[in-house]
Design a protein around this motif. Structure first.
Motif, PDB file in Angstrom:
ATOM      1  N   ALA A 397       1.022  -1.222  -0.025  1.00 13.86           N
ATOM      2  CA  ALA A 397      -0.030   0.037   0.046  1.00 13.86           C
ATOM      3  C   ALA A 397       0.829   1.189  -0.054  1.00 13.86           C
ATOM      4  CB  ALA A 397      -0.922   0.087   1.294  1.00 13.86           C
ATOM      5  N   ARG A 398       1.953   1.297   0.691  1.00 16.13           N
ATOM      6  CA  ARG A 398       2.721   2.350   0.530  1.00 16.13           C
ATOM      7  C   ARG A 398       3.573   2.777  -0.450  1.00 16.13           C
ATOM      8  NH1 ARG A 398       5.184   4.511   5.330  1.00 16.13           N
ATOM      9  NH2 ARG A 398       4.830   2.693   6.589  1.00 16.13           N
ATOM     10  N   GLU A 399       3.802   1.665  -1.194  1.00 17.23           N
ATOM     11  CA  GLU A 399       4.554   1.782  -2.624  1.00 17.23           C
ATOM     12  C   GLU A 399       3.529   2.167  -3.518  1.00 17.23           C
ATOM     13  OE1 GLU A 399       6.633  -1.712  -3.533  1.00 17.23           O
ATOM     14  OE2 GLU A 399       7.910  -1.568  -1.628  1.00 17.23           O
ATOM     15  N   CYS A 400       2.272   1.682  -3.528  1.00 18.98           N
ATOM     16  CA  CYS A 400       1.389   2.088  -4.338  1.00 18.98           C
ATOM     17  C   CYS A 400       0.913   3.544  -4.337  1.00 18.98           C
ATOM     18  CB  CYS A 400       0.148   1.333  -4.243  1.00 18.98           C
ATOM     19  SG  CYS A 400      -1.217   1.492  -5.568  1.00 18.98           S
ATOM     20  N   ALA A 401       0.626   4.017  -3.085  1.00 18.53           N
ATOM     21  CA  ALA A 401       0.264   5.327  -2.737  1.00 18.53           C
ATOM     22  C   ALA A 401       1.603   6.295  -3.062  1.00 18.53           C
ATOM     23  CB  ALA A 401      -0.037   5.556  -1.310  1.00 18.53           C
ATOM     24  N   ALA A 402       2.821   5.802  -2.992  1.00 22.60           N
ATOM     25  CA  ALA A 402       4.014   6.649  -3.342  1.00 22.60           C
ATOM     26  C   ALA A 402       3.998   6.859  -4.723  1.00 22.60           C
ATOM     27  CB  ALA A 402       5.317   6.178  -2.731  1.00 22.60           C
ATOM     28  N   ALA A 403       3.771   5.772  -5.513  1.00 22.57           N
ATOM     29  CA  ALA A 403       3.718   5.638  -7.096  1.00 22.57           C
ATOM     30  C   ALA A 403       2.842   6.760  -7.645  1.00 22.57           C
ATOM     31  CB  ALA A 403       3.483   4.390  -7.627  1.00 22.57           C
ATOM     32  N   ILE A 404       1.587   6.775  -6.993  1.00 20.55           N
ATOM     33  CA  ILE A 404       0.412   7.910  -7.279  1.00 20.55           C
ATOM     34  C   ILE A 404       1.193   9.205  -7.098  1.00 20.55           C
ATOM     35  CG2 ILE A 404      -1.815   8.391  -6.896  1.00 20.55           C
ATOM     36  CD1 ILE A 404      -2.401   5.498  -6.363  1.00 20.55           C
ATOM     37  N   ARG A 405       1.496   9.368  -5.954  1.00 22.17           N
ATOM     38  CA  ARG A 405       2.012  10.792  -5.507  1.00 22.17           C
ATOM     39  C   ARG A 405       3.087  11.482  -6.486  1.00 22.17           C
ATOM     40  NH1 ARG A 405       1.912   8.887  -0.271  1.00 22.17           N
ATOM     41  NH2 ARG A 405       4.362   8.513  -0.247  1.00 22.17           N
ATOM     42  N   ARG A 406       3.991  10.331  -7.003  1.00 19.01           N
ATOM     43  CA  ARG A 406       5.015  10.587  -8.077  1.00 19.01           C
ATOM     44  C   ARG A 406       4.255  10.722  -9.396  1.00 19.01           C
ATOM     45  NH1 ARG A 406       7.705   6.453  -5.574  1.00 19.01           N
ATOM     46  NH2 ARG A 406       7.015   5.101  -7.410  1.00 19.01           N
ATOM     47  N   GLY A 407       2.950  10.657  -9.680  1.00 21.79           N
ATOM     48  CA  GLY A 407       2.436  10.960 -10.864  1.00 21.79           C
ATOM     49  C   GLY A 407       2.202   9.635 -11.897  1.00 21.79           C
ATOM     50  N   SER A 408       2.653   8.461 -11.393  1.00 15.25           N
ATOM     51  CA  SER A 408       2.472   7.217 -11.734  1.00 15.25           C
ATOM     52  C   SER A 408       1.019   6.722 -11.857  1.00 15.25           C
ATOM     53  CB  SER A 408       3.409   6.280 -11.453  1.00 15.25           C
ATOM     54  OG  SER A 408       4.722   6.436 -11.318  1.00 15.25           O
ATOM     55  N   ARG A 409       0.560   5.965 -12.764  1.00 10.34           N
ATOM     56  CA  ARG A 409      -0.495   5.050 -12.577  1.00 10.34           C
ATOM     57  C   ARG A 409      -0.293   3.743 -11.845  1.00 10.34           C
ATOM     58  NH1 ARG A 409      -2.656   5.309 -18.564  1.00 10.34           N
ATOM     59  NH2 ARG A 409      -4.791   4.410 -17.582  1.00 10.34           N
ATOM     60  N   ALA A 410      -1.052   3.418 -10.817  1.00 14.63           N
ATOM     61  CA  ALA A 410      -0.744   2.287 -10.109  1.00 14.63           C
ATOM     62  C   ALA A 410      -2.202   1.583  -9.314  1.00 14.63           C
ATOM     63  CB  ALA A 410       0.243   2.380  -8.737  1.00 14.63           C
ATOM     64  N   VAL A 411      -2.141   0.323  -9.198  1.00 16.84           N
ATOM     65  CA  VAL A 411      -3.296  -0.452  -8.565  1.00 16.84           C
ATOM     66  C   VAL A 411      -2.811  -1.339  -7.669  1.00 16.84           C
ATOM     67  CG1 VAL A 411      -4.921   0.149 -10.363  1.00 16.84           C
ATOM     68  CG2 VAL A 411      -3.409  -2.011 -10.319  1.00 16.84           C
ATOM     69  N   LEU A 412      -3.712  -1.699  -6.751  1.00 15.91           N
ATOM     70  CA  LEU A 412      -3.434  -3.055  -5.793  1.00 15.91           C
ATOM     71  C   LEU A 412      -4.174  -4.139  -6.796  1.00 15.91           C
ATOM     72  CD1 LEU A 412      -4.312  -1.917  -2.172  1.00 15.91           C
ATOM     73  CD2 LEU A 412      -2.101  -1.955  -3.355  1.00 15.91           C
ATOM     74  N   ASP A 413      -3.223  -5.341  -6.593  1.00 13.72           N
ATOM     75  CA  ASP A 413      -3.741  -6.436  -7.072  1.00 13.72           C
ATOM     76  C   ASP A 413      -4.140  -7.349  -5.975  1.00 13.72           C
ATOM     77  OD1 ASP A 413      -3.978  -6.517  -9.818  1.00 13.72           O
ATOM     78  OD2 ASP A 413      -2.041  -7.043 -10.076  1.00 13.72           O
ATOM     79  N   VAL A 414      -5.459  -7.547  -5.464  1.00 17.96           N
ATOM     80  CA  VAL A 414      -5.852  -8.341  -4.423  1.00 17.96           C
ATOM     81  C   VAL A 414      -5.655  -9.681  -4.751  1.00 17.96           C
ATOM     82  CG1 VAL A 414      -7.764  -8.922  -3.012  1.00 17.96           C
ATOM     83  CG2 VAL A 414      -7.746  -6.514  -3.898  1.00 17.96           C
ATOM     84  N   VAL A 415      -4.916 -10.468  -3.596  1.00 19.08           N
ATOM     85  CA  VAL A 415      -4.917 -11.756  -3.832  1.00 19.08           C
ATOM     86  C   VAL A 415      -5.213 -12.669  -2.545  1.00 19.08           C
ATOM     87  CG1 VAL A 415      -2.749 -11.663  -5.282  1.00 19.08           C
ATOM     88  CG2 VAL A 415      -2.463 -11.776  -3.013  1.00 19.08           C
TER      89      VAL A 415
END
Length: 415
Positions: A397-415
């Motif tokens: 979650a931290r890495e996904c949120a950080a990627a979004i803050r950097r302007g990247s497009r990111a999602v979580l893959d639920v497993v």
């Protein structure tokens, strides 16, 4: 069967007959056995002071009667037993309770709720109380107060107190309701909405979707939505699996919630709502960072403080806090609910229904090239497994949120 709207039934609830419900009563409650037997409800006797020891007796009664849903005569607060949740989880069954919520008034409240249950359908015994929103000076700091509503006592006695408190404090909230309570108390959804709050899904009878095929889950969610217009979100915490997000998405829901309670400082994490992949669709996941159930004010505040301390952006925050009408609406706990709301107001947070928060988020189209991060929906076995899963989920979650803050497009893959 004659339908009277979303709140009513006549002998059948969501395709279940009275024989599909098993009443779980204390050995001292012979009066309950006599009343429910007259209406065709089977029952089983246990000692609520050590409820989990009754697992074997309940399991035998479930098999004998082919029961689908448990109806407890007490809840964990008034019975002073902390094992009812574990018992229900072990049996993997839906549940509700007709227990009173105040220890001092337990018997008279329980009798009233039992009468409502046996009547099959009653008009909701309170009116809407509209809340006027209190906006903080900083619109970038918001919170959503969400309530799980699956017990009759929580509706009949807790809900009027909660609605009055929210109106006084200027808070619009989200109520995840089972179809069981919506069909027992006719007009409940309308009262909640007229008070300015959101209604979300919580299951037909608080049942487990986990382990069911996708087609079955899709049909269950569709059944939950019948008669409820404009539903955006659901709370199936602990009762869903990797197929559930797609079942929600294909039924038009926009978000679900997961438990991310920040009770341990080093493992705490503030995380905004994130997008998850759901088959060919997407759905938002909102993180519950604090819960009131079974906690005193200092324990509630600790969760909030841990969350705030872990946030990288102290201005752009949204907190989601979970509560329950049967617990927080009880006389002994109502003051803590007020302290929670007043604390968030003092910290500069404005209330926001969860559906409004999700609606404010920018739309995202997920393509194969979008970065994804693995998120484990169900923790591993035992305390060690749960902590390891929590640690890995924190990183994802931290890495996904950080990627979004950097302007990247990111999602979580639920497993």
């Amino acid at each position: 069967m004659k339908e009277y709207g979303i709140g009513c039934w006549q002998g059948i609830k969501n395709g279940f007959s009275t024989g599909d419900f098993l009443v779980v009563r204390d050995y001292s409650e012979g009066w309950i056995e006599r009343l429910v037997a007259q209406k065709g409800y089977p029952s089983v006797e246990i000692d609520y002071s050590k409820a989990y020891s009754g697992l074997g007796a309940i399991r035998k009664a479930v098999i004998k009667n082919d029961s689908k849903v448990l109806l407890y005569s007490r809840n964990e607060t008034v019975s002073k037993s902390s094992r009812l949740g574990a018992l229900t989880s072990e049996l993997r069954m839906g549940y509700s309770s007709f227990s009173g919520i105040d220890r001092v008034y337990w018997e008279e409240q329980t009798r009233a709720c039992l009468e409502d249950l046996l009547a099959g359908c009653v008009e909701v015994p309170f009116r809407a109380i509209p809340a006027r929103i209190k906006n903080a000076a900083n619109p970038r700091r918001t919170f959503s107060l969400v309530f799980d509503a699956e017990q009759l006592g929580g509706i009949r006695f807790g809900m009027p107190r909660v609605l009055a408190l929210l109106a006084e404090e200027g808070v619009q909230a989200t109520f995840f309701c089972t179809n069981f309570v919506l069909r027992t108390y006719s007009g409940l959804a309308e009262v909640i909405r007229r008070s300015g709050h959101e209604v979300g899904l919580h299951g037909l009878h608080h049942e487990y979707l986990k382990g069911s095929p996708f087609e079955r889950q899709q049909a269950q969610v569709a059944e939950m939505k019948k008669g409820l217009q404009g539903v955006s979100g659901a709370n199936f915490v602990g009762r869903m699996d990797i197929r559930t997000p797609e079942a929600l998405a294909v039924n038009g829901l926009r978000y679900f919630v997961v438990a991310f309670k920040n009770t341990i400082g080093p493992l705490s994490l503030y995380c905004p709502p994130l997008l998850t992949r759901a088959g060919v669709n997407t759905v938002w996941v909102a993180f519950i960072q604090a819960e009131t159930y079974g906690k005193n004010w200092n324990e509630i505040k600790l969760q909030l403080d841990n969350t705030l301390a872990s946030a990288e952006d102290s201005d752009g925050l949204h907190l989601t806090v979970l509560a329950h009408p049967f617990y927080d609406g009880a006389l002994e706990n109502l003051a803590n609910l007020r302290r929670l709301v007043e604390y968030l107001h003092c910290e500069g947070f404005s209330p926001l229904r969860l559906e409004d928060k999700i609606a404010s988020l920018p739309p995202v189209t997920v393509e194969p090239s979008v970065s994804s991060f693995r998120f484990e929906l169900n923790p591993g076995w035992g305390r060690a497994g749960a902590l390891l899963s929590r640690f890995k989920n924190n990183l994802a979650a931290r890495e996904c949120a950080a990627a979004i803050r950097r302007g990247s497009r990111a999602v979580l893959d639920v497993v």
